[in-house]
Design an enzyme around this catalytic site. Structure first.
Site, PDB file in Angstrom:
ATOM      1  N   ARG A 151      17.138 -35.304  49.367  1.00 29.48           N
ATOM      2  CA  ARG A 151      17.398 -34.263  48.264  1.00 29.48           C
ATOM      3  C   ARG A 151      16.923 -32.773  48.734  1.00 29.48           C
ATOM      4  O   ARG A 151      15.972 -32.676  49.264  1.00 29.48           O
ATOM      5  CB  ARG A 151      16.625 -34.499  47.017  1.00 29.48           C
ATOM      6  CG  ARG A 151      17.023 -33.691  45.686  1.00 29.48           C
ATOM      7  CD  ARG A 151      16.140 -33.850  44.375  1.00 29.48           C
ATOM      8  NE  ARG A 151      16.608 -32.804  43.461  1.00 29.48           N
ATOM      9  CZ  ARG A 151      16.015 -32.497  42.316  1.00 29.48           C
ATOM     10  NH1 ARG A 151      14.964 -33.186  42.127  1.00 29.48           N
ATOM     11  NH2 ARG A 151      16.404 -31.703  41.427  1.00 29.48           N
ATOM     12  N   HIS A 152      17.739 -31.881  48.373  1.00 29.26           N
ATOM     13  CA  HIS A 152      17.669 -30.439  48.865  1.00 29.26           C
ATOM     14  C   HIS A 152      16.658 -29.875  48.239  1.00 29.26           C
ATOM     15  O   HIS A 152      15.803 -30.417  47.238  1.00 29.26           O
ATOM     16  CB  HIS A 152      18.775 -29.655  48.045  1.00 29.26           C
ATOM     17  CG  HIS A 152      18.861 -29.533  46.608  1.00 29.26           C
ATOM     18  ND1 HIS A 152      18.139 -28.962  45.955  1.00 29.26           N
ATOM     19  CD2 HIS A 152      19.811 -30.489  45.935  1.00 29.26           C
ATOM     20  CE1 HIS A 152      18.415 -29.121  44.535  1.00 29.26           C
ATOM     21  NE2 HIS A 152      19.579 -30.033  44.397  1.00 29.26           N
ATOM     22  N   HIS A 196      29.491 -33.685  39.113  1.00 28.21           N
ATOM     23  CA  HIS A 196      30.344 -32.750  38.336  1.00 28.21           C
ATOM     24  C   HIS A 196      29.922 -32.845  36.752  1.00 28.21           C
ATOM     25  O   HIS A 196      30.158 -33.774  36.087  1.00 28.21           O
ATOM     26  CB  HIS A 196      31.666 -32.590  38.664  1.00 28.21           C
ATOM     27  CG  HIS A 196      32.401 -31.281  38.017  1.00 28.21           C
ATOM     28  ND1 HIS A 196      32.320 -30.884  36.561  1.00 28.21           N
ATOM     29  CD2 HIS A 196      32.986 -30.163  38.476  1.00 28.21           C
ATOM     30  CE1 HIS A 196      32.908 -29.734  36.370  1.00 28.21           C
ATOM     31  NE2 HIS A 196      33.374 -29.472  37.678  1.00 28.21           N
ATOM     32  N   MET A 197      29.199 -32.046  36.020  1.00 33.75           N
ATOM     33  CA  MET A 197      28.664 -32.081  34.780  1.00 33.75           C
ATOM     34  C   MET A 197      29.364 -31.547  33.725  1.00 33.75           C
ATOM     35  O   MET A 197      29.040 -31.459  32.606  1.00 33.75           O
ATOM     36  CB  MET A 197      27.195 -31.740  34.794  1.00 33.75           C
ATOM     37  CG  MET A 197      26.183 -32.514  35.450  1.00 33.75           C
ATOM     38  SD  MET A 197      24.315 -32.026  35.291  1.00 33.75           S
ATOM     39  CE  MET A 197      23.706 -33.474  36.002  1.00 33.75           C
ATOM     40  N   GLU A 248      26.989 -33.106  44.183  1.00 37.46           N
ATOM     41  CA  GLU A 248      26.114 -33.752  42.984  1.00 37.46           C
ATOM     42  C   GLU A 248      27.392 -33.675  41.775  1.00 37.46           C
ATOM     43  O   GLU A 248      28.282 -33.298  42.032  1.00 37.46           O
ATOM     44  CB  GLU A 248      25.306 -32.272  42.619  1.00 37.46           C
ATOM     45  CG  GLU A 248      24.423 -32.688  41.281  1.00 37.46           C
ATOM     46  CD  GLU A 248      23.535 -34.046  41.296  1.00 37.46           C
ATOM     47  OE1 GLU A 248      24.063 -35.094  41.529  1.00 37.46           O
ATOM     48  OE2 GLU A 248      22.493 -34.097  41.155  1.00 37.46           O
ATOM     49  N   ARG A 261      22.977 -25.409  48.433  1.00 35.55           N
ATOM     50  CA  ARG A 261      21.563 -25.835  48.522  1.00 35.55           C
ATOM     51  C   ARG A 261      21.021 -26.778  49.292  1.00 35.55           C
ATOM     52  O   ARG A 261      20.160 -27.224  49.762  1.00 35.55           O
ATOM     53  CB  ARG A 261      20.831 -25.965  47.015  1.00 35.55           C
ATOM     54  CG  ARG A 261      22.019 -27.128  46.218  1.00 35.55           C
ATOM     55  CD  ARG A 261      21.373 -27.068  44.611  1.00 35.55           C
ATOM     56  NE  ARG A 261      22.154 -28.134  43.922  1.00 35.55           N
ATOM     57  CZ  ARG A 261      23.058 -28.045  43.386  1.00 35.55           C
ATOM     58  NH1 ARG A 261      24.014 -27.020  43.469  1.00 35.55           N
ATOM     59  NH2 ARG A 261      23.617 -28.872  42.694  1.00 35.55           N
ATOM     60  N   GLN A 316      22.447 -28.348  37.256  1.00 34.94           N
ATOM     61  CA  GLN A 316      23.354 -27.618  38.256  1.00 34.94           C
ATOM     62  C   GLN A 316      24.501 -28.257  38.478  1.00 34.94           C
ATOM     63  O   GLN A 316      25.756 -27.622  38.399  1.00 34.94           O
ATOM     64  CB  GLN A 316      22.325 -27.839  39.543  1.00 34.94           C
ATOM     65  CG  GLN A 316      21.308 -26.605  39.502  1.00 34.94           C
ATOM     66  CD  GLN A 316      20.511 -26.595  40.754  1.00 34.94           C
ATOM     67  OE1 GLN A 316      20.385 -25.551  41.518  1.00 34.94           O
ATOM     68  NE2 GLN A 316      19.762 -27.733  41.161  1.00 34.94           N
ATOM     69  N   GLY A 317      24.714 -29.596  38.802  1.00 34.31           N
ATOM     70  CA  GLY A 317      25.710 -30.194  39.035  1.00 34.31           C
ATOM     71  C   GLY A 317      26.631 -29.568  40.015  1.00 34.31           C
ATOM     72  O   GLY A 317      26.057 -29.453  41.208  1.00 34.31           O
TER      73      GLY A 317
END
Length: 212
Positions: free
Chosen positions: A8-9, A89-90, A87, A62, A21-22
């Site tokens: 993970r970033h 898409h939210m 990530e 990121r 963030q998505g």
């Protein structure tokens, strides 16, 4: 044997503020840079054995920034990007805190999102991807990389993947459906996925966490 190290970033200001963030392209903050540097020390030790390696990143900055620092990718080299490692898409939830999401859309949508039952793979925020869609594209990307490695004749290859917490949780819960509690994926955490003789071996515990 194909070893995948998905990490993970580092932290961003939106992580710090608890904002979703998505697909929003948020850079690392100062703490995130420091976490990437700590990750670099771990990878330096891991890479001393000289195993052939590839590296790839989510296209979001990121993740790319974390990969560049952690893997010592010089400024004149591009970080190979794979959109399927981006990530979730939210949709309309991006930029919101949990409290703002519940205020706008109700608590049921949040409870559906954090649920771990089979039906939860269909959970999504308005205008966004479902958890199952994220799982499926990530699995396809990993399978394609493993197949490419085998086609290229690699007996032992290490693939580093800079990615995101939500995507990692989707993969880990896919391989460990027996778990009834959400898996914690901290900024800078590294998880190992091993592909060997057509099978996957996945440990739910990180092989590295910042400060551990």
């Amino acid at each position: 044997m194909i070893e995948f190290y998905l990490f993970r970033h580092g932290e961003t200001d939106w992580n710090l503020a608890g904002r979703m963030q998505g697909s929003a392209d948020i850079p690392l903050n100062e703490t995130g840079v420091q976490q990437a540097e700590a990750l670099r020390l771990y990878f330096d030790e891991l890479r001393k054995d000289g195993v052939t390696e590839w590296f790839v990143s989510s296209p979001l900055q990121r993740a790319r920034e974390t990969a560049r620092i952690a893997l010592r990718i010089s400024g004149n080299l591009n970080v190979p990007q794979e959109p399927r490692f981006a990530e979730t898409h939210m949709g309309h939830a991006e930029g919101m805190t949990r409290e703002e999401l519940v205020a706008n859309y109700g608590e049921e949508i949040w409870l559906s999102w954090i649920d771990l039952g089979k039906a939860s793979w269909q959970a999504r925020f308005p205008g966004g991807e479902s958890k199952g869609e994220v799982r499926d594209r990530a699995l396809a990307a990993m399978s394609d990389l493993a197949l490419q490695a085998l086609d290229d004749g690699h007996v032992h290859l290490r693939i580093f993947v800079a990615t995101h917490g939500g995507l990692l949780r989707r993969l880990l819960h896919h391989f460990h459906p027996e778990l009834k509690q959400p898996i914690s994926v901290e900024n800078g955490a590294v998880f190992q996925f091993v592909h060997q003789q057509g099978l996957w071996r996945v440990d739910v515990r990180p092989v590295f966490e910042i400060g551990s």
